[in-house]
Every structure is written in C-alpha cells, then in structure tokens.
Scaffold this motif. Structure first.
Motif, PDB file in Angstrom:
ATOM      1  N   TRP A   5       0.862  -1.180   0.000  1.00 29.90           N
ATOM      2  CA  TRP A   5       0.000   0.000   0.000  1.00 29.90           C
ATOM      3  C   TRP A   5       0.894   1.224   0.000  1.00 29.90           C
ATOM      4  N   GLN A   6       0.879   1.994  -1.100  1.00 31.42           N
ATOM      5  CA  GLN A   6       1.733   3.173  -1.189  1.00 31.42           C
ATOM      6  C   GLN A   6       0.895   4.437  -1.172  1.00 31.42           C
ATOM      7  N   THR A   7       1.351   5.386  -0.426  1.00 31.99           N
ATOM      8  CA  THR A   7       0.764   6.722  -0.389  1.00 31.99           C
ATOM      9  C   THR A   7       1.928   7.691  -0.279  1.00 31.99           C
ATOM     10  N   PRO A  11       6.011   6.036   1.180  1.00 30.39           N
ATOM     11  CA  PRO A  11       6.672   5.832  -0.107  1.00 30.39           C
ATOM     12  C   PRO A  11       7.327   4.456  -0.184  1.00 30.39           C
ATOM     13  N   TYR A  29       1.207  -2.881  -6.317  1.00 26.68           N
ATOM     14  CA  TYR A  29       0.887  -1.981  -5.216  1.00 26.68           C
ATOM     15  C   TYR A  29      -0.384  -1.206  -5.495  1.00 26.68           C
ATOM     16  N   TYR A  30      -1.015  -0.774  -4.429  1.00 23.84           N
ATOM     17  CA  TYR A  30      -2.161   0.124  -4.511  1.00 23.84           C
ATOM     18  C   TYR A  30      -1.641   1.538  -4.307  1.00 23.84           C
ATOM     19  N   PHE A  31      -2.231   2.477  -5.016  1.00 24.79           N
ATOM     20  CA  PHE A  31      -1.883   3.878  -4.794  1.00 24.79           C
ATOM     21  C   PHE A  31      -3.175   4.666  -4.786  1.00 24.79           C
ATOM     22  N   GLU A  32      -3.418   5.360  -3.712  1.00 23.16           N
ATOM     23  CA  GLU A  32      -4.628   6.167  -3.596  1.00 23.16           C
ATOM     24  C   GLU A  32      -4.321   7.560  -4.113  1.00 23.16           C
ATOM     25  N   PHE A  33      -4.984   7.929  -5.216  1.00 25.71           N
ATOM     26  CA  PHE A  33      -4.784   9.244  -5.795  1.00 25.71           C
ATOM     27  C   PHE A  33      -6.030  10.065  -5.519  1.00 25.71           C
TER      28      PHE A  33
END
Length: 66
Positions: A5-7, A11, A29-33
């Motif tokens: 899980w990247q935000t 990082p 990976y997941y990235f919440e934009f």
C-alpha cells in the motif's frame, strides 16, 4: 506475493522491489490518488465535460477518442 500500500506518506522502500539480473521489478501496489473536481463538473459525462470545458475541439472529436 504481498501487495504494497503506497501513499505519499508511505513511499516505496528497497524491500518493495525485486531485483533479478540487474533489473529492478516493482511489486504490485495500490496507490490512492486524490483529486478535486469542480462543482460544475458534477453529474456530467466525460464527453460532456470535455466538450464544455475544452472548446478547441468539437464534441465529435471527444466522442471518437473516448
């Protein structure tokens, strides 16, 4: 394989990558934009939004592309 899980607050780190034969691979990976939309865009289709906001092209252009 574990999914990372990247935000911006979390990082990627070296252990988030796989190295094989000198090539770096990224683990899934997941990235919440998070983005913001203007109120006048609410309820519009993408075609309507682009045709209304970007008048340099006609509506048929956006229909064809989308």
């Amino acid at each position: 394989m574990e999914i990372v899980w990247q935000t911006p607050a979390n990082p990627p780190e070296r252990h988030d990558y796989i190295f094989r034969n000198g090539i770096r691979y990224v683990k899934p990976y997941y990235f919440e934009f998070i983005s913001h939309a203007k109120n006048r865009w609410a309820g519009k289709t993408i075609v309507d939004l682009f045709a209304d906001e970007f008048k340099g092209r006609n509506r048929d252009y956006y229909v064809r592309l989308i």
